[in-house]
Design an enzyme around this catalytic site. Structure first.
Site, PDB file in Angstrom:
ATOM      1  N   ASP A  25       0.932  -1.352  -0.012  1.00  0.00           N
ATOM      2  CA  ASP A  25      -0.107  -0.061  -0.082  1.00  0.00           C
ATOM      3  C   ASP A  25       0.842   1.292  -0.094  1.00  0.00           C
ATOM      4  O   ASP A  25       2.083   1.146   0.138  1.00  0.00           O
ATOM      5  CB  ASP A  25      -0.893   0.032   1.394  1.00  0.00           C
ATOM      6  CG  ASP A  25      -0.414  -0.334   2.366  1.00  0.00           C
ATOM      7  OD1 ASP A  25       1.088  -0.293   2.613  1.00  0.00           O
ATOM      8  OD2 ASP A  25      -1.034  -0.703   3.382  1.00  0.00           O
TER       9      ASP A  25
ATOM     10  N   ASN B 220      -7.176  -2.978  14.634  1.00  0.00           N
ATOM     11  CA  ASN B 220      -8.869  -3.324  14.124  1.00  0.00           C
ATOM     12  C   ASN B 220      -8.895  -4.475  13.247  1.00  0.00           C
ATOM     13  O   ASN B 220      -9.926  -4.656  12.749  1.00  0.00           O
ATOM     14  CB  ASN B 220      -9.445  -2.088  13.670  1.00  0.00           C
ATOM     15  CG  ASN B 220      -8.868  -1.685  12.276  1.00  0.00           C
ATOM     16  OD1 ASN B 220      -7.907  -2.278  11.849  1.00  0.00           O
ATOM     17  ND2 ASN B 220      -9.411  -0.706  11.726  1.00  0.00           N
TER      18      ASN B 220
ATOM     19  N   HIS C  25      -7.083  -4.912  10.520  1.00  0.00           N
ATOM     20  CA  HIS C  25      -6.660  -4.659   8.969  1.00  0.00           C
ATOM     21  C   HIS C  25      -5.546  -5.417   8.406  1.00  0.00           C
ATOM     22  O   HIS C  25      -4.478  -5.506   9.333  1.00  0.00           O
ATOM     23  CB  HIS C  25      -7.049  -3.038   8.594  1.00  0.00           C
ATOM     24  CG  HIS C  25      -5.759  -2.227   9.131  1.00  0.00           C
ATOM     25  ND1 HIS C  25      -6.155  -1.135   9.890  1.00  0.00           N
ATOM     26  CD2 HIS C  25      -4.330  -2.350   8.808  1.00  0.00           C
ATOM     27  CE1 HIS C  25      -4.746  -0.527   9.929  1.00  0.00           C
ATOM     28  NE2 HIS C  25      -4.044  -1.367   9.377  1.00  0.00           N
TER      29      HIS C  25
ATOM     30  N   GLU D  94      -9.334  -2.017   5.536  1.00  0.00           N
ATOM     31  CA  GLU D  94     -10.027  -1.796   6.924  1.00  0.00           C
ATOM     32  C   GLU D  94     -11.364  -2.904   6.961  1.00  0.00           C
ATOM     33  O   GLU D  94     -11.729  -3.254   6.116  1.00  0.00           O
ATOM     34  CB  GLU D  94     -10.428  -0.296   6.865  1.00  0.00           C
ATOM     35  CG  GLU D  94      -9.273   0.700   6.715  1.00  0.00           C
ATOM     36  CD  GLU D  94      -8.447   1.004   8.173  1.00  0.00           C
ATOM     37  OE1 GLU D  94      -8.540  -0.074   8.946  1.00  0.00           O
ATOM     38  OE2 GLU D  94      -8.226   1.823   8.341  1.00  0.00           O
TER      39      GLU D  94
HETATM   40  N1  LIG Z   1      -0.914  -0.197   6.142  1.00  0.00           N
HETATM   41  C1  LIG Z   1       0.156  -0.620   7.268  1.00  0.00           C
HETATM   42  C2  LIG Z   1      -0.094  -1.966   7.671  1.00  0.00           C
HETATM   43  O1  LIG Z   1       0.263  -2.846   6.673  1.00  0.00           O
HETATM   44  C3  LIG Z   1       0.340  -2.349   9.041  1.00  0.00           C
HETATM   45  O2  LIG Z   1       0.200  -3.769   9.324  1.00  0.00           O
HETATM   46  C4  LIG Z   1      -0.177  -1.537  10.015  1.00  0.00           C
HETATM   47  C5  LIG Z   1       0.236  -1.936  11.478  1.00  0.00           C
HETATM   48  O3  LIG Z   1       1.509  -1.275  11.683  1.00  0.00           O
HETATM   49  P1  LIG Z   1       2.506  -1.708  13.071  1.00  0.00           P
HETATM   50  O4  LIG Z   1       3.262  -2.614  12.691  1.00  0.00           O
HETATM   51  O5  LIG Z   1       3.387  -0.231  13.245  1.00  0.00           O
HETATM   52  O6  LIG Z   1       1.444  -1.676  14.155  1.00  0.00           O
HETATM   53  O7  LIG Z   1      -0.012  -0.415   9.888  1.00  0.00           O
HETATM   54  C6  LIG Z   1      -0.540   0.414   8.750  1.00  0.00           C
HETATM   55  O8  LIG Z   1      -1.713   0.574   8.653  1.00  0.00           O
END
Ligand SMILES: N[C@@H]1[C@@H](O)[C@H](O)[C@@H](COP(=O)(O)O)O[C@@H]1O
Length: 247
Positions: A67, A136, A138, A143
């Protein structure tokens, strides 16, 4: 789904990096699916060490990231392109022209989403996809509400995701409210998936993903239908799991 409970974050990072390194060694022209966020940073550090110390060779590999934020050009300090350059790409020998990340600043985002989906298909498909998980549930920026038919598209970020990601920006108003993200169908198209989760804040999402019903309300739960998923968590992220799942 296969569950691995690592001793701690370092162990989780090492185990994940080993899986990637094995894949690249066995199949040098591997198509890697890569993720951003805080969780995979340790894995990228381990991969850099494996490249420098053991000569793991990425010269024939290709990568596709999950993304990118809408509106941020690749050179923006908070873009996922910059994150990938800083955390991995500039430290290994993966050719820059083989690294793919959606263009969040494309003039025609619809066309960009189509182009990205087609580029993944034209490469032969992702061999191994790395995922983190949002609080959440995702994955990528899919989402709650994202169905298994979704492909690369523009998505609206939820308030909780914007808040969680605000730590990377000077102020919350700077966090983009939209992103271009691979869809659930795109992710499920990968031959293998590794999902990483670390820390107490992820415990509930990990529980719902592994022990809850398959529902678009928890996008990560849709991975239950994939035949080759390895979930690597640390003790804190595993803390809401039943004894049965842990064993
Ligand atoms: N788009 C990214 C996800 O790919 C990632 O898994 C999520 C959790 O991030 P973190 O690893 O910092 O908790 O954050 C963002 O939303």
């Amino acid at each position: 789904m296969k569950l691995v409970i690592a001793k701690d974050y370092e162990d989780l990072s090492k185990q994940a990096a080993r899986l990637i390194a094995e894949e690249v060694t066995r199949h040098p022209s591997t198509i890697l699916g890569l993720a951003t966020g805080g969780t995979p940073v340790g894995m990228y550090q381990e991969l850099i060490a494996l490249h420098k110390e053991e000569g793991i060779d990425f010269s024939q590999a290709t990568s596709f990231n999950l993304d990118e934020y809408v509106g941020l050009p690749g050179h923006h300090p908070q873009s996922y392109r910059t994150y990938m350059e800083d955390n991995l790409f500039t430290h290994i020998n993966l050719p820059t022209d083989k690294t793919n990340i959606p263009r969040g600043d494309a003039a025609d985002l619809g066309a960009e989403c189509k182009r990205y989906e087609q580029a993944i298909a034209a490469s032969g498909g992702i061999d191994i996809q790395v995922l983190g998980i949002g609080n959440n549930g995702h994955i990528g920026f899919n989402e709650p509400g994202s169905t298994k038919e979704t492909t690369t598209r523009v998505v609206q970020l939820t308030e909780s995701t914007i808040q969680a990601n605000a730590r990377y920006f000077h102020k919350i108003e700077e966090v983009p409210t939209q992103a271009v993200s691979m869809g659930i169908q795109t992710i499920l198209g990968a031959k293998k998936i590794i999902l990483l989760a670390s820390g107490k804040a992820k415990a509930e999402a990990v529980h719902s993903m592994l022990e809850g019903e398959m529902t678009p309300d928890v996008p990560a739960s849709l991975l239950q239908q994939h035949p080759n998923v390895t979930v690597i968590v640390d003790e804190e992220a595993a803390s809401a799991l039943s004894a049965k799942t842990r064993n």
